[in-house]
Design an enzyme around this catalytic site. Structure first.
Site, PDB file in Angstrom:
ATOM      1  N   ASP A  19       0.833  -1.204   0.000  1.00  0.00           N
ATOM      2  CA  ASP A  19       0.000   0.000   0.000  1.00  0.00           C
ATOM      3  C   ASP A  19       0.874   1.264   0.000  1.00  0.00           C
ATOM      4  O   ASP A  19       2.105   1.193   0.041  1.00  0.00           O
ATOM      5  CB  ASP A  19      -0.905  -0.045   1.239  1.00  0.00           C
ATOM      6  CG  ASP A  19      -2.311   0.479   0.950  1.00  0.00           C
ATOM      7  OD1 ASP A  19      -2.474   1.264   0.005  1.00  0.00           O
ATOM      8  OD2 ASP A  19      -3.237   0.117   1.702  1.00  0.00           O
TER       9      ASP A  19
ATOM     10  N   ASP B 158      -9.825   2.896  -3.718  1.00  0.00           N
ATOM     11  CA  ASP B 158     -10.476   1.720  -3.132  1.00  0.00           C
ATOM     12  C   ASP B 158     -11.911   1.589  -3.630  1.00  0.00           C
ATOM     13  O   ASP B 158     -12.637   2.581  -3.740  1.00  0.00           O
ATOM     14  CB  ASP B 158     -10.524   1.837  -1.603  1.00  0.00           C
ATOM     15  CG  ASP B 158      -9.188   1.504  -0.965  1.00  0.00           C
ATOM     16  OD1 ASP B 158      -8.174   1.365  -1.699  1.00  0.00           O
ATOM     17  OD2 ASP B 158      -9.143   1.389   0.274  1.00  0.00           O
TER      18      ASP B 158
END
Ligand SMILES: *[C@@H]1O[C@H](CO)[C@@H](O)[C@H](O)[C@H]1NC(C)=O
Ligand SMILES: *[C@@H]1O[C@H](CO)[C@@H](O)[C@H](O)[C@H]1NC(C)=O
Ligand SMILES: *[C@@H]1O[C@H](CO)[C@@H](O)[C@H](O)[C@H]1NC(C)=O
Ligand SMILES: *[C@@H]1O[C@H](CO)[C@@H](O)[C@H](O)[C@H]1NC(C)=O
Ligand SMILES: *[C@@H]1O[C@H](CO)[C@@H](O)[C@H](O)[C@H]1NC(C)=O
Ligand SMILES: *[C@@H]1O[C@H](CO)[C@@H](O)[C@H](O)[C@H]1NC(C)=O
Length: 387
Positions: free
Chosen positions: A146, A203
């Site tokens: 991430d 996301d």
């Protein structure tokens, strides 16, 4: 001449692709984030591994069990080794990986290319070699990486993601490398040499609009997908309850034709029969896992009707076609001209409906999908008849 051309092409490709042997087709599996967020522990991961097998999902190809954020708690002040959360993971990650492997599945972990993860756990920036070494020691097979809290490093995405790529390589263990920088630096254009897949989008959330937003952005980069490096519009929401079954079938269809990773994001310990049916459709999965690895894309948009046609080639010379009715309230019919698929107006094709598991017959020059319901698709395999 042709011979040299192919040698050059081969060289070009091998320089371009991350050379860890993984990701020949898009990855399939399960990830903890979409359903559980931070509320994870070793019990839920073990039960999920068991459930993937009991439901037949593992057999359908979903073989990675990926633990997302919140498994790590701190670093050992002396060794700098990463320490799993003692509350959620008291047995440690090596033992969890062993359990997952004992079930015939592969084990994935999560970290971050900044000083801390999105949930505030320790990041890997500056500790790439140490972390990769520990992952390999634990027999980790997959890393999702991430991009939160990276500003304080003053380093570019390129530098930070390449450091972890190299650290994983130095372990000697093939570890699938899933880059998650949310599409910020247009990774499709240059991540092929960095990772096995790269997120192209923010996301996903469990809504129709978020799903569409992500797959539409992802579609812009279709030409950059190929074996060993695929675009990633984020994980599946099927089974989480925010969309209708019809919309989830569309979600599965679009992810499959787009050669997106198929990472289940629901609680598979308690999955409904209907969600399971969507996720285990072997003919749809076969499109996603087709060895040619070419991302299907939008080939026609009808703004008046709010309908689209998506298509892509398959290894056996056939094509997969989706007729997609985006309109909110009305059913519609969608005409597919074979000239739009690279064939001609006299080409005859056999058409099979992949959701109905049904041969629809031979069609010459065109095909009309009738009565496609709002937010619904027909997903078709079209194979030219050899005359
Ligand atoms: C490491 O990189 C080299 C050069 O690209 C490659 O040949 C090798 O297979 C890689 N090893 C692993 C474990 O990824
Ligand atoms: C483990 O996580 C699951 C899912 O969040 C939760 O229902 C369960 O209570 C947790 N178990 C323990 C022992 O913390
Ligand atoms: C990042 O840059 C800022 C401002 O230029 C500086 O104060 C800081 O020390 C730098 N951080 C690192 C880790 O180099
Ligand atoms: C299981 O799923 C059903 C809906 O499919 C839901 O109502 C129920 O709360 C779930 N149970 C658990 C323990 O998550
Ligand atoms: C149309 O395509 C078929 C094969 O599908 C081919 O045999 C035929 O020659 C093509 N016709 C034209 C006019 O290109
Ligand atoms: C579709 O194909 C049928 C029969 O093959 C033909 O009669 C019809 O004109 C075609 N329609 C279009 C719009 O090309």
């Amino acid at each position: 001449m042709l011979f040299f051309f192919f040698i050059l092409l081969g060289l070009f490709n091998s320089i371009l692709s991350l050379d860890n042997g993984l990701g020949k087709t898009p990855q399939m599996g399960w990830n903890s984030w979409n359903h559980f967020g931070c509320n994870i522990n070793e019990t839920v991961i073990r039960q999920t591994a068991d459930a993937l097998i009991a439901t037949g999902l593992a057999k359908a190809g979903y073989n990675y069990i990926n633990v997302d954020d919140c498994w790590a708690s701190s670093r050992d002040p002396q060794t700098k080794f990463i320490i799993p959360d003692p509350n959620g993971f008291p047995s440690g990650m090596a033992s969890l990986a062993d359990y997952v492997h004992s079930r015939g599945l592969l084990f994935g972990l999560y970290s971050d290319a900044g000083i801390s993860t999105c949930a505030g756990r320790p990041g890997s920036y500056g500790y790439e070699e140490i972390d990769a070494h520990i992952y390999a020691q634990w027999k980790v097979d997959y890393l999702k990486y991430d991009n939160c809290n990276s500003k304080p490093t003053n380093k570019t995405i390129k530098e930070r993601y390449e450091r972890m790529r190299d650290a994983l390589n130095h372990t000697g263990r093939p570890i699938f490398y899933s880059a998650c920088e949310w599409g910020e630096m247009l990774p499709a254009l240059w991540f092929r040499s960095v990772a096995n897949s790269w997120r192209t989008t923010p996301d996903i959330i469990d809504t129709w609009l978020s799903m569409l937003f992500n797959i539409d952005i992802n579609d812009l980069f279709a030409d950059y997908a190929a074996p060993h490096g695929f675009n990633d519009p984020d994980m599946l929401e099927i089974g989480n309850g925010g969309m209708t079954l019809n919309e989830y079938r569309t979600h599965m269809s679009l992810w499959s034709i787009a050669k997106s990773p198929l990472l289940i994001g629901c609680d598979v310990r308690n999955i409904s029969k209907e969600s399971l049916e969507i996720l285990t459709n072997s003919e749809v999965i076969a499109v996603n896992q087709d060895p040619l690895g070419v991302q299907g894309k939008k080939i026609r948009i009808d703004l008046d009707h709010d309908t689209e046609i998506w298509a892509g080639p398959l290894v056996d010379g056939s094509k997969v076609v989706i007729t997609f009715n985006r309109a909110d309230n009305i059913a519609d019919k969608i005409l597919v001209l074979f000239t739009d698929l690279g064939w001609n107006s006299t080409t005859t094709v056999n058409i099979r409906d992949l959701w109905l598991h049904k041969d629809l017959g031979e069609f010459k020059g065109n095909y009309t999908a009738y009565n496609i319901e709002s937010h619904g698709v027909q997903m078709l395999k079209m194979t030219p008849v050899m005359l």
